[in-house]
Design a protein around this motif. Sequence first.
Motif, PDB file in Angstrom:
ATOM      1  N   ASP A  31      44.474  23.860 -94.972  1.00 49.35           N
ATOM      2  CA  ASP A  31      43.809  22.777 -95.692  1.00 49.35           C
ATOM      3  C   ASP A  31      42.379  22.535 -95.224  1.00 49.35           C
ATOM      4  O   ASP A  31      41.913  21.412 -95.227  1.00 49.35           O
ATOM      5  CB  ASP A  31      44.620  21.498 -95.546  1.00 49.35           C
ATOM      6  CG  ASP A  31      44.827  21.087 -94.089  1.00 49.35           C
ATOM      7  OD1 ASP A  31      44.484  21.874 -93.184  1.00 49.35           O
ATOM      8  OD2 ASP A  31      45.315  19.975 -93.857  1.00 49.35           O
ATOM      9  N   THR A  33      38.181  24.468 -94.842  1.00 44.68           N
ATOM     10  CA  THR A  33      37.306  25.608 -95.109  1.00 44.68           C
ATOM     11  C   THR A  33      36.413  25.942 -93.926  1.00 44.68           C
ATOM     12  O   THR A  33      35.715  26.944 -93.959  1.00 44.68           O
ATOM     13  CB  THR A  33      36.420  25.334 -96.335  1.00 44.68           C
ATOM     14  OG1 THR A  33      35.670  24.139 -96.093  1.00 44.68           O
ATOM     15  CG2 THR A  33      37.260  25.150 -97.587  1.00 44.68           C
ATOM     16  N   GLY A  70      36.302  20.329 -95.547  1.00 48.03           N
ATOM     17  CA  GLY A  70      37.110  20.658 -96.713  1.00 48.03           C
ATOM     18  C   GLY A  70      38.567  20.282 -96.583  1.00 48.03           C
ATOM     19  O   GLY A  70      39.401  20.766 -97.340  1.00 48.03           O
ATOM     20  N   ASP A  71      38.904  19.397 -95.652  1.00 49.83           N
ATOM     21  CA  ASP A  71      40.307  19.052 -95.439  1.00 49.83           C
ATOM     22  C   ASP A  71      40.748  17.802 -96.184  1.00 49.83           C
ATOM     23  O   ASP A  71      41.915  17.450 -96.158  1.00 49.83           O
ATOM     24  CB  ASP A  71      40.602  18.895 -93.944  1.00 49.83           C
ATOM     25  CG  ASP A  71      39.835  17.760 -93.298  1.00 49.83           C
ATOM     26  OD1 ASP A  71      38.689  17.506 -93.718  1.00 49.83           O
ATOM     27  OD2 ASP A  71      40.356  17.149 -92.351  1.00 49.83           O
ATOM     28  N   GLU A  76      37.310  19.691-101.155  1.00 52.21           N
ATOM     29  CA  GLU A  76      37.611  21.038-100.688  1.00 52.21           C
ATOM     30  C   GLU A  76      36.364  21.903-100.544  1.00 52.21           C
ATOM     31  O   GLU A  76      36.355  22.856 -99.778  1.00 52.21           O
ATOM     32  CB  GLU A  76      38.605  21.723-101.631  1.00 52.21           C
ATOM     33  CG  GLU A  76      40.004  21.130-101.583  1.00 52.21           C
ATOM     34  CD  GLU A  76      40.179  19.890-102.462  1.00 52.21           C
ATOM     35  OE1 GLU A  76      39.212  19.472-103.148  1.00 52.21           O
ATOM     36  OE2 GLU A  76      41.291  19.341-102.469  1.00 52.21           O
TER      37      GLU A  76
END
Length: 105
Positions: A31, A33, A70-71, A76
Amino acid sequence: MDRQEDVEPIADGKRLRFVRRGTWEYATRKDATGVVVVAALTDEGKVLLVEQYRIPIQRRTLELPAGLAGDEPGAEQERLLEAAKRELLEETGYVADQWREVFTG
């Protein structure tokens, strides 16, 4: 360099995926990036650290402010700089006037 298809899934958790690549076994985030770490200096030249309890070692640690990019649902595609700014504010209450990328990897 190994290709992504050379990665063999071992197990899935809620947030982590455990994989094997050759003889190596490791965990990847499902989850996020990227990861950011902020080395923030105050106007007085002091480094900001945060104290956090870490369940795996059952101890409090002193750390540089850090976190995942991104979590968050709906974010994201969060850029690393935006994640760094968010983490600094969330963890320390500070907002920086100047930012400089020192390292990516």
